[in-house]
Design an enzyme around this catalytic site. Structure first.
Site, mmCIF file in Angstrom:
data_model
loop_
_atom_site.group_PDB
_atom_site.id
_atom_site.type_symbol
_atom_site.label_atom_id
_atom_site.label_comp_id
_atom_site.label_asym_id
_atom_site.label_seq_id
_atom_site.Cartn_x
_atom_site.Cartn_y
_atom_site.Cartn_z
ATOM 1 C CE LYS A 1 -1.163 -10.243 -2.524
ATOM 2 N NZ LYS A 1 -2.456 -10.044 -2.263
ATOM 3 C CG ASP A 2 -5.161 -7.817 -5.077
ATOM 4 O OD1 ASP A 2 -5.107 -9.055 -4.442
ATOM 5 O OD2 ASP A 2 -4.807 -7.100 -4.211
ATOM 6 C CG HIS B 1 -1.853 -0.945 1.250
ATOM 7 N ND1 HIS B 1 -1.824 -1.977 2.328
ATOM 8 C CD2 HIS B 1 -3.126 -1.304 0.623
ATOM 9 C CE1 HIS B 1 -3.009 -2.773 1.987
ATOM 10 N NE2 HIS B 1 -3.469 -2.548 1.133
ATOM 11 C CD GLN C 1 -13.571 -6.614 -1.221
ATOM 12 O OE1 GLN C 1 -13.979 -5.478 -1.290
ATOM 13 N NE2 GLN C 1 -12.516 -7.004 -1.337
ATOM 14 C CD GLN D 1 -8.998 -5.498 -6.252
ATOM 15 O OE1 GLN D 1 -9.611 -6.176 -5.414
ATOM 16 N NE2 GLN D 1 -8.131 -4.840 -5.696
HETATM 17 O O1 PAF Z 1 -7.903 -4.591 -2.765
HETATM 18 C C1 PAF Z 1 -8.559 -4.278 -2.011
HETATM 19 O O2 PAF Z 1 -7.971 -4.101 -0.810
HETATM 20 C C2 PAF Z 1 -9.962 -4.378 -2.180
HETATM 21 O O3 PAF Z 1 -10.490 -5.278 -2.829
HETATM 22 C C3 PAF Z 1 -10.493 -2.874 -2.628
HETATM 23 C C4 PAF Z 1 -10.097 -2.565 -3.987
HETATM 24 C C5 PAF Z 1 -10.086 -1.873 -1.627
HETATM 25 C C6 PAF Z 1 -12.115 -2.869 -2.745
HETATM 26 O O4 PAF Z 1 -12.592 -3.267 -1.346
#
Ligand code: PAF
Length: 283
Positions: free
Chosen positions: A147-148, A35, A59, A151
């Site tokens: 990494k995601d 992050h 989610q 997404q």
């Molecule tokens: O990657 C994450 O932390 C979550 O999936 C996100 C994008 C903040 C959505 O809740």
């Protein structure tokens, strides 16, 4: 720190930043080095940096996972302060979802494989909250980690399909010295599990190596990666949820590798689920 959508909206209006770029880093808190990288990049590129901290119930397909998700608000705020974040948006669930939502984002085929196959409704929940956060913060740019990867692909596609005037910025995966991708879930691993966890990355790296040596049969590349995982850790067995080789753009599985692919996997290390992936662009 703001908890109310309305306060963020009023602040946004009062900032008179029409000539500044607003960057949003959406997170579920439990901030880590990955992050920090997103925030640093946003800080370099944007006049105003907003970080959202919200563990999105929509989610989570599994209530235990939601309950276990690490929550570290004080440390998160300290990191945001240190990295020069302008606005932290940390709403309560009742503020974000005053009533159970009737409408949500249907993400289609991009969610058919990889994590989407094993976590029904997960990406619908992700896309829905991200769209809501985009509405609340109205960023010009939004930052997501590679990494995601699934997404990220879904959010890019949603942004294009809905004509959202937002640039999605992709930031490369931050890894520990032994290759383990940095993740909020790593802190749930006990010392033995932590030692076993880098096997996932080692398996992906082996698959990448086979491709670089010219192997093009996806099942053989996968087999090589699976061998790394099965031989990796006698004390903490890793349970492979999936290990797939998919087209980098469509995220559909491939039989022969003739164009860029993503090799992605999810493993259970004890009761913690870890994911990782690598992008392979053929030379
Ligand atoms: O990657 C994450 O932390 C979550 O999936 C996100 C994008 C903040 C959505 O809740």
């Amino acid at each position: 720190v703001f908890e109310l959508i309305d306060t963020v909206a009023r602040l946004r209006a009062s900032l008179k930043v029409s000539d500044l770029v607003r960057g949003l880093v959406p997170t579920m808190g439990a901030l880590h080095a990955g992050h920090a990288e997103l925030i640093r990049r946003a800080r370099r590129e944007c006049g105003v940096v907003v970080v959202s901290l919200f563990v999105n119930p929509l989610q989570f397909d599994n209530q235990d996972d939601l309950a276990r998700y690490p929550r570290t608000l004080d440390a998160d705020l300290a990191m945001c302060r240190d990295l020069g974040v302008d606005i932290v948006f940390a709403p309560q669930a009742g503020e974000v979802y005053p009533q159970p939502p009737e409408c949500s984002v249907d993400v289609g085929r991009l969610a058919d494989h990889l994590c989407g196959k094993f976590r029904p409704g997960h990406f619908r929940g992700v896309a829905t909250i991200v769209l809501k956060l985009f509405q609340m913060a109205q960023p010009h740019r939004a930052y997501f980690g590679e990494k995601d990867a699934q997404q990220l692909a879904i959010i890019k596609r949603m942004t294009a399909d809905f004509n959202l005037p937002i640039e999605i910025v992709e930031v490369v995966t931050v890894r520990e010295a032994d290759g383990l991708a940095v993740s909020s879930r790593n802190r749930l691993l006990n010392p033995e599990e932590r030692k076993a966890a880098p096997s996932l990355y080692r398996a992906l790296a082996e698959a990448e190596r086979r491709l670089s040596l010219g192997e093009r049969d996806a099942s053989l590349v996968r087999e090589a990666a699976m061998n790394v995982l099965s031989g990796s850790s006698p004390t903490v067995p890793l349970k492979v949820e999936y290990l797939e080789i998919v087209d980098a753009g469509t995220l559909q599985p491939v039989n022969r590798v003739t164009r860029p692919v993503r090799i992605a996997g999810a493993v259970w290390v004890g009761s913690t689920r870890l994911i990782d992936n690598v992008l392979c662009v053929l030379s």
